[in-house]
Design an enzyme around this catalytic site. Structure first.
Site, mmCIF file in Angstrom:
data_model
loop_
_atom_site.group_PDB
_atom_site.id
_atom_site.type_symbol
_atom_site.label_atom_id
_atom_site.label_comp_id
_atom_site.label_asym_id
_atom_site.label_seq_id
_atom_site.Cartn_x
_atom_site.Cartn_y
_atom_site.Cartn_z
ATOM 1 C CG HIS A 119 -1.712 -1.231 1.427
ATOM 2 N ND1 HIS A 119 -2.998 -1.449 0.983
ATOM 3 C CD2 HIS A 119 -1.332 -2.383 2.036
ATOM 4 C CE1 HIS A 119 -3.392 -2.671 1.324
ATOM 5 N NE2 HIS A 119 -2.391 -3.255 1.960
ATOM 6 C CD GLU A 166 9.325 12.964 -15.083
ATOM 7 O OE1 GLU A 166 8.304 13.635 -14.887
ATOM 8 O OE2 GLU A 166 10.448 13.476 -15.245
ATOM 9 C CG ASN A 186 12.693 17.950 -13.261
ATOM 10 O OD1 ASN A 186 12.429 17.909 -12.064
ATOM 11 N ND2 ASN A 186 12.633 19.059 -13.981
ATOM 12 C CB SER A 235 13.605 23.469 -13.400
ATOM 13 O OG SER A 235 12.815 24.644 -13.365
ATOM 14 C CE LYS A 271 11.733 19.980 -9.980
ATOM 15 N NZ LYS A 271 10.485 20.030 -10.267
#
Ligand code: ARG
Length: 459
Positions: free
Chosen positions: A157, A291, A286, A278, A284
């Protein structure tokens, strides 16, 4: 126009919109190599059974070889009016060698031709998927061996559950990708029968040798039914279904990499070469590549769905709808192969922070099960009762804002008199992990065994 190849009973030219909707050359040019070897096998067989003279055969083989060179050098002019790769090549062959080119299509139809070409292409794609999955397994196995004893939290979970090792977690993916490989291998076995010689749908009156072309093209045997041979695309569905499942596995791994590389988790750092910054937030980093692996899985699942729907209502045999079978498969193959390569490369350059993982492993009372198990094992308490006792210990630690192992001996004994100092043996995350020695469990020695077994099986 393409009509010159079959337009004997037509008077009008096709409408420009007809040409546009009808053409597949924009994408099926990717079948050029398969179309050429398929035609070569067909020509050799026609000559072997006496349908084609040896001179005509050699002219055809020669012309096809020249066309392959033209395409590979970028000299070939693809024509939309010639609809598809089959007519483009056949028309050029006739330009190059004359009449023998016009004899090649004896005892053949574009229906069995396209099924053959596409099967050859999908077969190669299955082999490439298998090879790339294997490379990914190799990287995962290397990491798993290094981190066989690196303790991290295991989740259910997405709540802290029990400590596991990072190596064990990675080995879960090695198993998944192993099943993905077996799906592609199974699919390849089913695919590997030749449609060539089914002709339009009914077979042919010529004395062709389908076993010969099948063997020439590396198929195990000819397909048994000529209608099936030109009607079904289940080999493409098998590819897409296998790709979709592999893509789901890749997406889950990518999601974990995204999560683990946040400052909040801080378990790993993605290699700089696979991240972006960024333009506004200077801090940042990323995880774009991960992704995109997660995102591209959506296309692959869609490609499977699209072909299922195209085929669903089609009566036998060939219908032009089936020309829609290729773009989704090409897209899925491109997306899958890129995702597999990028994932392997990302993992290869990943930095792991074992101290962060270990610190997180104890957060959330992850050794509560170990306390309960200890009561069962050492004190003979029934598990359901032990579960309740451990839950009370968790509640007490929570109220004090400390860990289970930070509770005093007396505090623990106050919860249940059977708890003695021996319990501290099992409350640490490392001991917890070391005790999970059941087959397939997370104990470091088991992980190392699993790595060795998987290396022997998969690499
Ligand atoms: N371009 C067609 C396809 O990809 C080739 C087969 C055409 N057959 C036909 N009967 N029109 O499916």
């Amino acid at each position: 126009s393409g009509r010159s190849l079959w337009g004997g009973h037509f008077e009008a030219d096709p409408a420009p919109l007809m040409t546009q909707i009808n053409a597949s050359i924009g994408f099926d040019k990717r079948l050029y190599a398969q179309d050429i070897v398929g035609s070569m096998a067909h020509a050799r067989m026609l000559a072997a059974v006496g349908i084609l003279s040896p001179t005509d055969r050699d002219a055809i083989l020669d012309g096809l070889e020249r066309i392959r060179g033209e395409i590979e050098r970028g000299e070939f002019v693809f024509t939309t009016e010639l609809e598809d790769i089959h007519l483009n090549i056949e028309s050029r062959l006739t330009d190059l060698v004359g009449e023998p080119g016009r004899r090649l299509h004896t005892a053949r139809s574009r229906n069995d031709q396209v099924a053959t070409d596409f099967k050859l292409w999908v077969r190669d794609a299955m082999d490439r998927a298998d090879a790339r999955l294997k490379e990914l397994q190799r990287v995962l196995l290397g990491l798993a061996r290094t981190h066989a004893a690196t303790v991290m939290p295991g989740f259910t979970h997405l709540q802290a559950a029990q400590p596991v090792t990072f190596g064990h977690h990675l080995m879960a993916y090695v198993e998944m990708f192993g099943r993905d490989r077996s799906r592609f291998q199974d699919a390849r076995r089913r695919l590997n029968e030749s449609p060539l010689g089914a002709a339009a749908l009914a077979g042919t009156s010529f004395p062709i040798d389908r076993a010969m072309t099948a063997a020439d093209l590396g198929f195990d045997r000819p397909m048994a039914n000529s209608i099936d041979a030109v009607s079904d695309r289940d080999f493409a569905l098998d590819y897409l279904a296998s790709a979709a499942i592999a893509a789901v596995h890749l997406s889950r791994l990518a999601e974990e990499l995204v999560l683990w590389s946040t400052p909040q988790f801080g378990f790993v750092r993605m290699p700089e070469a696979f991240t972006s910054g960024s333009s506004i937030m200077p801090q940042k980093r990323n995880p774009d590549a991960a992704e995109l692996v997660r995102g591209k899985s959506g296309r692959i699942l869609g490609d499977l769905q699209a072909l299922l729907v195209v085929l669903k209502g089609l009566p036998l045999a060939y219908s032009k709808d089936m020309q829609e079978d290729k773009e989704g498969v090409f897209d899925a193959a491109d997306s899958l192969e890129l995702s597999l390569a990028a994932t392997a490369a990302m993992l290869d350059g990943i930095t792991v922070f074992p101290e962060r993982m270990k610190a997180a492993a104890g957060v959330g009372y992850t050794t509560a099960t170990d306390l309960a198990d200890w009561l069962v094992r050492v004190k003979g308490v029934p598990f359901r009762e032990a579960h309740g006792i451990a839950a009370r210990a968790v509640k007490l630690a929570e109220s004090k804002g400390c860990g289970l192992e930070d509770l005093g001996r007396d505090e623990l004994a106050g919860i249940d008199a059977r708890i003695d100092a021996g319990v501290f043996e099992v409350l640490g995350v490392e001991r917890s992990v070391a005790s999970r020695r059941s087959f397939g469990g997370t104990a470091p020695e088991r992980v190392l065994e699993a790595v060795a077994a998987a290396e022997a099986r998969y690499l």
